[in-house]
Design a protein around this motif. Structure first.
Motif, mmCIF file in Angstrom:
data_model
loop_
_atom_site.group_PDB
_atom_site.id
_atom_site.type_symbol
_atom_site.label_atom_id
_atom_site.label_comp_id
_atom_site.label_asym_id
_atom_site.label_seq_id
_atom_site.Cartn_x
_atom_site.Cartn_y
_atom_site.Cartn_z
ATOM 1 N N GLY A 459 0.779 -1.232 0.000
ATOM 2 C CA GLY A 459 0.000 0.000 0.000
ATOM 3 C C GLY A 459 0.809 1.279 0.000
ATOM 4 N N VAL A 460 2.133 1.186 0.025
ATOM 5 C CA VAL A 460 3.001 2.367 0.035
ATOM 6 C C VAL A 460 3.447 2.668 -1.395
ATOM 7 C CG1 VAL A 460 5.133 3.372 0.901
ATOM 8 C CG2 VAL A 460 3.786 1.845 2.356
ATOM 9 N N ASP A 461 3.202 3.876 -1.857
ATOM 10 C CA ASP A 461 3.608 4.298 -3.191
ATOM 11 C C ASP A 461 5.105 4.602 -3.183
ATOM 12 O OD1 ASP A 461 3.947 5.308 -5.708
ATOM 13 O OD2 ASP A 461 2.427 6.876 -5.537
ATOM 14 N N LEU A 462 5.847 3.860 -3.990
ATOM 15 C CA LEU A 462 7.291 4.051 -4.092
ATOM 16 C C LEU A 462 7.691 4.771 -5.372
ATOM 17 C CD1 LEU A 462 8.497 0.517 -2.919
ATOM 18 C CD2 LEU A 462 8.256 2.592 -1.547
ATOM 19 N N GLY A 463 6.715 5.226 -6.144
ATOM 20 C CA GLY A 463 6.983 5.836 -7.435
ATOM 21 C C GLY A 463 7.345 7.306 -7.348
ATOM 22 N N PRO A 464 7.571 7.927 -8.499
ATOM 23 C CA PRO A 464 7.966 9.343 -8.544
ATOM 24 C C PRO A 464 6.901 10.295 -8.003
ATOM 25 C CG PRO A 464 8.476 8.241 -10.622
ATOM 26 C CD PRO A 464 7.637 7.300 -9.830
ATOM 27 N N LYS A 465 5.635 9.852 -7.908
ATOM 28 C CA LYS A 465 4.560 10.722 -7.426
ATOM 29 C C LYS A 465 4.165 10.427 -5.982
ATOM 30 C CE LYS A 465 2.613 11.459 -12.030
ATOM 31 N NZ LYS A 465 1.384 11.422 -12.866
ATOM 32 N N ALA A 466 5.027 9.773 -5.236
ATOM 33 C CA ALA A 466 4.742 9.482 -3.826
ATOM 34 C C ALA A 466 4.583 10.777 -3.026
ATOM 35 C CB ALA A 466 5.852 8.619 -3.239
ATOM 36 N N ASP A 467 4.003 10.665 -1.841
ATOM 37 C CA ASP A 467 3.655 11.851 -1.057
ATOM 38 C C ASP A 467 4.877 12.648 -0.613
ATOM 39 O OD1 ASP A 467 0.988 11.256 -1.309
ATOM 40 O OD2 ASP A 467 0.902 10.089 0.556
ATOM 41 N N PHE A 468 5.954 11.968 -0.237
ATOM 42 C CA PHE A 468 7.148 12.682 0.213
ATOM 43 C C PHE A 468 7.834 13.309 -0.998
ATOM 44 C CE2 PHE A 468 11.773 12.360 1.533
ATOM 45 C CZ PHE A 468 11.740 13.559 2.229
ATOM 46 N N ARG A 469 7.954 14.635 -1.022
ATOM 47 C CA ARG A 469 8.444 15.342 -2.209
ATOM 48 C C ARG A 469 9.766 16.076 -1.975
ATOM 49 N NH1 ARG A 469 3.903 15.977 -5.621
ATOM 50 N NH2 ARG A 469 2.736 14.022 -5.426
ATOM 51 N N GLY A 470 10.473 15.813 -0.911
ATOM 52 C CA GLY A 470 11.734 16.499 -0.681
ATOM 53 C C GLY A 470 11.530 17.890 -0.120
ATOM 54 N N LEU A 471 12.610 18.688 -0.066
ATOM 55 C CA LEU A 471 12.539 20.023 0.523
ATOM 56 C C LEU A 471 11.724 20.994 -0.314
ATOM 57 C CD1 LEU A 471 16.159 20.582 1.928
ATOM 58 C CD2 LEU A 471 14.115 19.730 3.102
ATOM 59 N N ASP A 472 11.704 20.820 -1.649
ATOM 60 C CA ASP A 472 10.982 21.778 -2.488
ATOM 61 C C ASP A 472 9.523 21.389 -2.707
ATOM 62 O OD1 ASP A 472 11.283 19.614 -4.140
ATOM 63 O OD2 ASP A 472 12.265 20.703 -5.771
ATOM 64 N N GLY A 473 9.118 20.182 -2.257
ATOM 65 C CA GLY A 473 7.732 19.769 -2.379
ATOM 66 C C GLY A 473 7.271 19.430 -3.774
ATOM 67 N N ASN A 474 8.195 19.218 -4.708
ATOM 68 C CA ASN A 474 7.839 18.919 -6.098
ATOM 69 C C ASN A 474 8.170 17.477 -6.444
ATOM 70 O OD1 ASN A 474 6.951 21.578 -6.746
ATOM 71 N ND2 ASN A 474 9.096 22.228 -6.973
ATOM 72 N N GLU A 475 7.563 17.006 -7.534
ATOM 73 C CA GLU A 475 7.915 15.702 -8.080
ATOM 74 C C GLU A 475 9.241 15.815 -8.820
ATOM 75 O OE1 GLU A 475 4.786 14.357 -10.591
ATOM 76 O OE2 GLU A 475 3.256 14.430 -9.019
ATOM 77 N N PRO A 476 9.999 14.723 -8.910
ATOM 78 C CA PRO A 476 9.696 13.371 -8.438
ATOM 79 C C PRO A 476 10.004 13.193 -6.953
ATOM 80 C CG PRO A 476 11.808 13.367 -9.527
ATOM 81 C CD PRO A 476 11.265 14.762 -9.668
ATOM 82 N N SER A 477 9.359 12.215 -6.370
ATOM 83 C CA SER A 477 9.556 11.947 -4.952
ATOM 84 C C SER A 477 10.921 11.320 -4.688
ATOM 85 C CB SER A 477 8.464 11.002 -4.444
ATOM 86 O OG SER A 477 8.757 10.545 -3.147
ATOM 87 N N PRO A 478 11.594 11.733 -3.637
ATOM 88 C CA PRO A 478 12.860 11.073 -3.271
ATOM 89 C C PRO A 478 12.694 9.588 -2.969
ATOM 90 C CG PRO A 478 12.651 13.173 -2.136
ATOM 91 C CD PRO A 478 11.326 12.904 -2.785
ATOM 92 N N LEU A 479 11.473 9.150 -2.624
ATOM 93 C CA LEU A 479 11.275 7.731 -2.322
ATOM 94 C C LEU A 479 11.654 6.856 -3.511
ATOM 95 C CD1 LEU A 479 7.945 7.602 -0.265
ATOM 96 C CD2 LEU A 479 10.290 7.279 0.538
ATOM 97 N N PHE A 480 11.238 7.280 -4.704
ATOM 98 C CA PHE A 480 11.619 6.490 -5.878
ATOM 99 C C PHE A 480 13.138 6.566 -6.089
ATOM 100 C CE2 PHE A 480 12.350 6.098 -10.500
ATOM 101 C CZ PHE A 480 11.935 4.785 -10.652
ATOM 102 N N GLY A 481 13.721 7.722 -5.827
ATOM 103 C CA GLY A 481 15.177 7.835 -5.922
ATOM 104 C C GLY A 481 15.881 6.899 -4.966
ATOM 105 N N PHE A 482 15.313 6.733 -3.753
ATOM 106 C CA PHE A 482 15.907 5.793 -2.797
ATOM 107 C C PHE A 482 15.837 4.360 -3.331
ATOM 108 C CE2 PHE A 482 14.404 8.842 0.763
ATOM 109 C CZ PHE A 482 15.463 9.700 0.462
ATOM 110 N N LEU A 483 14.717 4.026 -3.978
ATOM 111 C CA LEU A 483 14.577 2.685 -4.563
ATOM 112 C C LEU A 483 15.623 2.453 -5.642
ATOM 113 C CD1 LEU A 483 13.048 -0.008 -4.997
ATOM 114 C CD2 LEU A 483 11.503 1.241 -6.532
ATOM 115 N N VAL A 484 15.773 3.426 -6.537
ATOM 116 C CA VAL A 484 16.775 3.308 -7.607
ATOM 117 C C VAL A 484 18.176 3.251 -7.013
ATOM 118 C CG1 VAL A 484 17.736 4.427 -9.642
ATOM 119 C CG2 VAL A 484 15.274 4.468 -9.259
ATOM 120 N N LEU A 485 18.432 4.047 -5.979
ATOM 121 C CA LEU A 485 19.748 4.052 -5.338
ATOM 122 C C LEU A 485 20.068 2.694 -4.739
ATOM 123 C CD1 LEU A 485 22.267 5.507 -4.273
ATOM 124 C CD2 LEU A 485 20.894 6.249 -2.301
#
Length: 659
Positions: A459-485
């Protein structure tokens, strides 16, 4: 129907003559320097554009046909001189793979130059050949097809006579068979190579100008005519001019007939249109036949010096640098603005796919151009599994990776007898066939693209449009970046550790000398298949990450030319090292370096392609081990000069260590 088949067969003589002319250029260059020149088609492109510009007033003045033709041929000769002096001659003592990559750098540079000067719009060049028609067997046929074919045949006969009976031909054969003996006899291998390169450029340039009205003048069509020309050269064993000419003409005729058959009502269609990519599939099939008929290896040359492959040093530390790099990336994904966050994610995906080149090319010494095609296959299969069939993450990604990996292993099994530059030639044709026949097929992919749902886990969105948007609040979400990392770090550690294992040592033994490895008890076939499996798996993972990153997969992202450019970046970074993959990823399309150059200096797109082509040539000539190799040598030299190294040594022993 037979009349129509005959008509299209004759119409195919025009393209066949162009393919034959480029094939003659490829054979002539290989005879003189031992290099398979992938930029031969680009020479035809440059000459065609030069002729068009001089006859249409593009530069503010217009020349008659004669002087314009002379100017176009002068451009071809100038390209030949620059290519020989700046690329082929410095790489004469390098490995065949490095020479092939050098010609790739010339291709990328010339393509970027044409795009910067003339733009992307295709042009219609004026015709030098007769524009009338001829009636034969009840058919009305353009006369220029017969004239162009006759001219190519005459060129082949003239070249054959020159190589057979002239002193220049004897010198070329002598330098090819034994460079050391040729030097002792007073011959100059460099001079012979230059003369043959100029001769090949002249033939390719002339055919590019004459055939331009038949095939459109653009930055893709003419350069990629080198692929069917390579098929003709394979039939010729890269030695027989007559076979290359005949095979080239017949390939063009066969492609034209196949095009006619694809327009018939009984022929399978794709969404009401003719099936795409049939001509490219034909070329790939002909290459397979040529390798079966002529043998899998190219004729050996008697080079005067040993040809060295880039070094593959044993990595001394893994966890510490990986942990530091991962920590920096985590902070960057949170702190950076959205555009640089996206560029960093693109960089990591580029790093993953270049890791597949580190395995197959850096460790095993095989250039496979299919890696990007495998990534595209995984991306399209991911779309079908997740969006079409509703398979959830991560099973959809695993299924896509499995399918694409099996395709890569199948290609590896079918190419077990093929090695080195021969494999590069065949996989280039395979990549072009997959791009045109599979990715452009709307039932599988299509140029418009297909959607990929975002990855969700519990149920957790791990994609670029996830709720957590970093310091600037914009897409893509860092969550997807963490997955790729996480995927990038895991695969990077695995590839680096692979060098330490027994399998890694067997890969290097196969790269060094397959016969010696087999004599030492190494199962060469098993090592190659394993390398293809690992490399295909890594490339497939990159394809799934790409699909999730953009939310769609498009055929435009996985072209054969893009694959060639990616190989270039891999060589620049250092194709034998994981750190080289990191450097190459930062330079890949949409990555941090191109994005920064675009945003800060306005350098974008084509300029980046030009930078990549020039950098590839400079890297191969000045630093064959790439950026990562140069850094490794500096660290090694620094350690060697450290006083700690010489503690306990006598002055004589210390001097021996430094030397």
């Amino acid at each position: 129907m037979m009349e129509q088949i005959l008509l299209f067969a004759v119409l195919g003589l025009g393209q066949g003559a162009l393919i034959a002319g480029i094939a003659l250029g490829v054979v002539v260059t290989y005879r003189g320097s031992g290099i398979i020149n992938l930029s031969t088609g680009a020479v035809a492109m440059a000459s065609a554009y030069a002729f068009w510009s001089l006859t249409t007033g593009f530069f503010g003045f217009t020349l008659p046909v004669g002087p314009a033709l002379a100017g176009a041929l002068a451009v071809a000769l100038a390209v030949g001189v620059l290519t020989e002096v700046a690329v082929f001659r410095p790489l004469r003592t390098s490995s065949p793979l490095a020479k092939l990559a050098g010609s790739l750098g010339v291709l990328l540079t010339m393509q970027a130059g044409v795009l910067l000067i003339f733009g992307t719009q295709p042009q219609q060049a004026p015709s030098i050949l007769p524009t009338g028609t001829t009636t034969a067997l009840g058919l009305t046929i353009p006369s220029d097809r017969f004239v162009l074919t006759g001219l190519v045949v005459a060129i082949a006969l003239a070249l054959g006579a020159v190589y057979r009976w002239s002193r220049f031909g004897l010198a070329t054969r002598a330098a090819s068979e034994n460079e050391q003996a040729a030097l002792l006899a007073g011959l100059s291998p460099n001079g012979v190579s230059l003369a043959n390169t100029l001769l090949a450029a002249l033939v390719a340039g002339l055919l590019g100008v004459l055939a331009a009205p038949i095939v459109q003048v653009d930055s893709i069509t003419l350069p990629l005519q080198v692929v069917p020309a390579l098929a003709a050269a394979l039939f010729a064993g890269f030695t027989s001019l007559w076979v290359a000419c005949t095979a080239g003409v017949l390939i063009g005729v066969s492609q034209s007939i196949l095009y006619y058959l694809s327009t018939q009502s009984w022929f399978p269609t794709d969404n009401g249109n003719a099936m795409p990519g049939l001509q490219q599939l034909l070329v790939f099939a002909l290459m397979v036949v040529a390798l079966y008929v002529r043998g899998a290896s190219l004729p050996r040359r008697g080079d005067a010096v040993e040809q060295r492959l880039p070094a593959v040093p044993l990595p001394d530390r893994l966890l510490r640098p990986a942990s530091v790099a991962a920590a920096v990336a985590v902070v960057a994904l949170v702190v950076l603005p959205f555009d640089f966050r996206q560029a960093l994610t693109n960089s990591m995906i580029g790093m993953v796919i270049v890791l597949s080149y580190v395995v197959i090319t850096g460790y095993v010494g095989q250039i496979s151009v299919m890696q990007l095609a495998l990534s595209g296959t995984a991306g399209f299969v991911l779309s079908h599994l997740s969006a079409g069939w509703g398979v959830p993450f991560p099973f959809s990604a695993l299924g896509a990776v499995l399918v694409a990996t099996l395709l890569g292993v199948g290609a590896g099994v079918s190419a077990l007898r093929v090695r080195g530059v021969s494999l590069a030639v065949v996989t280039l044709a395979a990549a072009l066939a997959v791009e045109q026949a599979l990715f452009n097929n709307t039932s599988f992919g299509g140029t418009a693209g297909v959607s990929v749902p975002p990855p969700t886990l519990f149920g957790v969105d791990l994609g670029p449009k996830a709720d957590f948007r970093g310091l600037d609040g914009n897409e893509p979400s860092p969550l997807f970046g963490f997955l790729v990392l996480a995927v990038t770090v895991a695969l990077g550690l695995y590839v680096a550790h692979l060098r330490r294992t027994g399998l890694g040592r067997r890969m290097l033994a196969v790269r060094s000398n397959e016969r010696a490895a087999a004599a030492a008890g190494i199962d060469v076939r098993a090592v190659k298949i394993t390398a293809f499996a690992i490399s295909s798996f890594i490339a497939s993972v990159a394809g799934t990450l790409y699909g999730y990153n953009f939310g769609s997969v498009s055929a435009a992202r996985f072209t054969a030319l893009a694959a060639l450019g990616l190989i270039g970046f891999a060589y620049i970074g250092g194709i034998t090292r994981v750190s080289g993959a990191l450097a190459a990823g930062l330079m890949s399309t949409g990555a941090l370096l191109p994005h920064a150059l675009d945003k800060w200096f306005g350098i974008k797109g084509t300029w980046a392609l030009l930078f990549g082509g020039v950098s590839l040539v400079v890297t191969l000539v000045a630093n064959p081990d790439g950026i990562a190799g140069a850094a490794h040598r500096r660290r090694t030299a620094k350690k060697a000069n450290s006083p700690e190294v010489f503690r306990g040594f006598t002055p004589v022993e210390a001097k021996e260590v430094v030397s």
